[in-house]
Design an enzyme around this catalytic site. Structure first.
Site, PDB file in Angstrom:
ATOM      1  N   ASP A  66      28.624   3.179   7.984  1.00 14.24           N
ATOM      2  CA  ASP A  66      29.334   1.909   7.835  1.00 14.24           C
ATOM      3  C   ASP A  66      30.237   1.941   6.609  1.00 14.24           C
ATOM      4  OD1 ASP A  66      28.058   0.947  10.056  1.00 14.24           O
ATOM      5  OD2 ASP A  66      26.623  -0.312   8.969  1.00 14.24           O
ATOM      6  N   TYR A 125      34.202   2.682  -6.919  1.00 15.78           N
ATOM      7  CA  TYR A 125      33.275   3.658  -6.371  1.00 15.78           C
ATOM      8  C   TYR A 125      33.307   4.938  -7.197  1.00 15.78           C
ATOM      9  CZ  TYR A 125      30.693   6.310  -2.849  1.00 15.78           C
ATOM     10  OH  TYR A 125      29.745   7.064  -2.200  1.00 15.78           O
ATOM     11  N   ARG A 138      17.361  -4.164   1.183  1.00 19.31           N
ATOM     12  CA  ARG A 138      17.507  -5.547   0.712  1.00 19.31           C
ATOM     13  C   ARG A 138      16.984  -6.529   1.750  1.00 19.31           C
ATOM     14  NH1 ARG A 138      23.684  -6.300  -0.893  1.00 19.31           N
ATOM     15  NH2 ARG A 138      23.887  -5.240   1.104  1.00 19.31           N
ATOM     16  N   VAL A 141      18.191  -3.638  -5.537  1.00 15.88           N
ATOM     17  CA  VAL A 141      18.241  -2.802  -6.741  1.00 15.88           C
ATOM     18  C   VAL A 141      18.863  -3.501  -7.940  1.00 15.88           C
ATOM     19  CG1 VAL A 141      18.282  -0.686  -5.359  1.00 15.88           C
ATOM     20  CG2 VAL A 141      20.455  -1.708  -6.126  1.00 15.88           C
ATOM     21  N   ASN A 194      19.724   5.976  -3.102  1.00 13.16           N
ATOM     22  CA  ASN A 194      20.783   6.053  -2.099  1.00 13.16           C
ATOM     23  C   ASN A 194      21.571   4.751  -1.965  1.00 13.16           C
ATOM     24  OD1 ASN A 194      22.027   7.067   0.582  1.00 13.16           O
ATOM     25  ND2 ASN A 194      20.911   5.228   1.212  1.00 13.16           N
TER      26      ASN A 194
END
Length: 308
Positions: free
Chosen positions: A264, A230, A41, A68, A94
């Site tokens: 992260d 998630y 990004r 994305v 990913n």
């Protein structure tokens, strides 16, 4: 030149390639003589990642900006690939967000150091993540938009280029995307019944999840209650991957769980290094022609196609 002909060089796109698992996938693919388009990004971070790889001796890495969830950004990448290469051999989806915010919870003590993490097993590390995570509707919506819809938008836009080659699509998933985390047997059955499931129904299910999250009825709706966004988004992506594999049998479309990696996203609590997680993804990306499709790969290799 090889025997008078130009050696075939595969072209790969890696989303979210500027750090963590994505960066390692780029490095390892480039080390396997693949020309890699590293996307991110943030242009400054993406450019810095490519510079680092080139300093390590990997000259065949190119940066291209990609958000994305932004259709115009995806179109710019697609146009670049058409003009520069005319095809795409490998797409590694990913890019993802965790769907919650990590916070310091005084009741659980200060954030563990790497030394303290080393004394914790996987269950204890996930417990730390859970105790120090805060779910919100904004983070939940972002995860669904990025982890599912973003992956889908990039994939659909690049399909013509992949279909013109021996195309491989590798969707980086997670063990958290397995259907055993869902409380509703009906939801499990719907997401697992690829013969009846449609992309339109997937959209309806994700809309229902977001409505339940906003209403505070996630548990009553049968959804996962911990790391909800998630898990739901990755489960949807797993199902979409199987639908896509069925729709385009000439492609190799597979999901890979890289494992619990120190990135992260995990607050660096993972058990594996980015190098180890990235290697799992790259191994599937470089499988021989005619290999499995619509499959799920984890530490043990190809797992049950039901993703349960």
């Amino acid at each position: 030149m090889i025997h008078g002909t130009v050696a075939f060089v595969r072209i790969a796109v890696v989303t979210g390639g500027n750090k963590g698992i994505g960066f390692e996938v780029c490095r390892q693919l480039a080390g396997s003589e693949v020309t890699v388009i590293l996307t991110a990004r943030d242009e400054a971070r993406g450019t810095a990642a490519v510079k680092k790889l080139r300093e390590l001796g990997f000259s065949g890495v190119i940066f291209h900006q990609l958000e994305v969830t932004d259709g115009s950004s995806i179109d710019r990448l697609s146009d670049f690939l058409k003009t520069r290469f005319g095809r795409l051999d490998i797409l590694v989806n990913n890019a993802a967000t965790r769907g919650c915010e990590l916070v310091d919870d005084p009741s659980f003590g200060p954030k563990p150091t790497m030394e303290k993490f080393s004394g914790m097993d996987g269950h204890q590390r996930v417990e730390w993540m859970l105790r120090n995570s805060q779910q919100s509707f904004d983070a939940t919506k972002e995860a669904v938009q990025t982890n599912y819809y973003g992956t889908k938008q990039v994939t659909e836009a690049l399909l013509p280029l992949l279909l013109s080659s021996d195309g491989r699509i590798i969707n980086v998933t997670s063990g958290f995307g397995l259907l055993r985390f869902f409380r509703s047997e009906q939801l499990k059955q719907e997401l697992n019944d690829i013969d009846r499931l449609t992309q339109e129904r997937l959209d309806e299910l994700l809309d229902a999840f977001l409505m339940d999250f906003a209403a505070g009825t996630v548990e009553a709706g049968g959804w996962p209650t911990e790391f909800s966004a998630y898990k739901v988004a990755k489960a949807a992506m797993n199902a979409y991957s199987r639908l896509l594999a069925r729709r385009h049998p000439a492609l190799r479309v597979n999901c890979v769980d890289p494992g619990y990696v120190r990135t992260d996203m995990t607050g660096h609590s993972g058990l594996l290094t980015p190098e180890e997680g990235g290697a799992r993804v790259v191994a599937v990306a470089l499988l021989p022609a005619g290999g499995p499709t619509g499959a799920f790969f984890d530490a043990a290799g190809e797992a049950s196609p039901s993703f349960v």
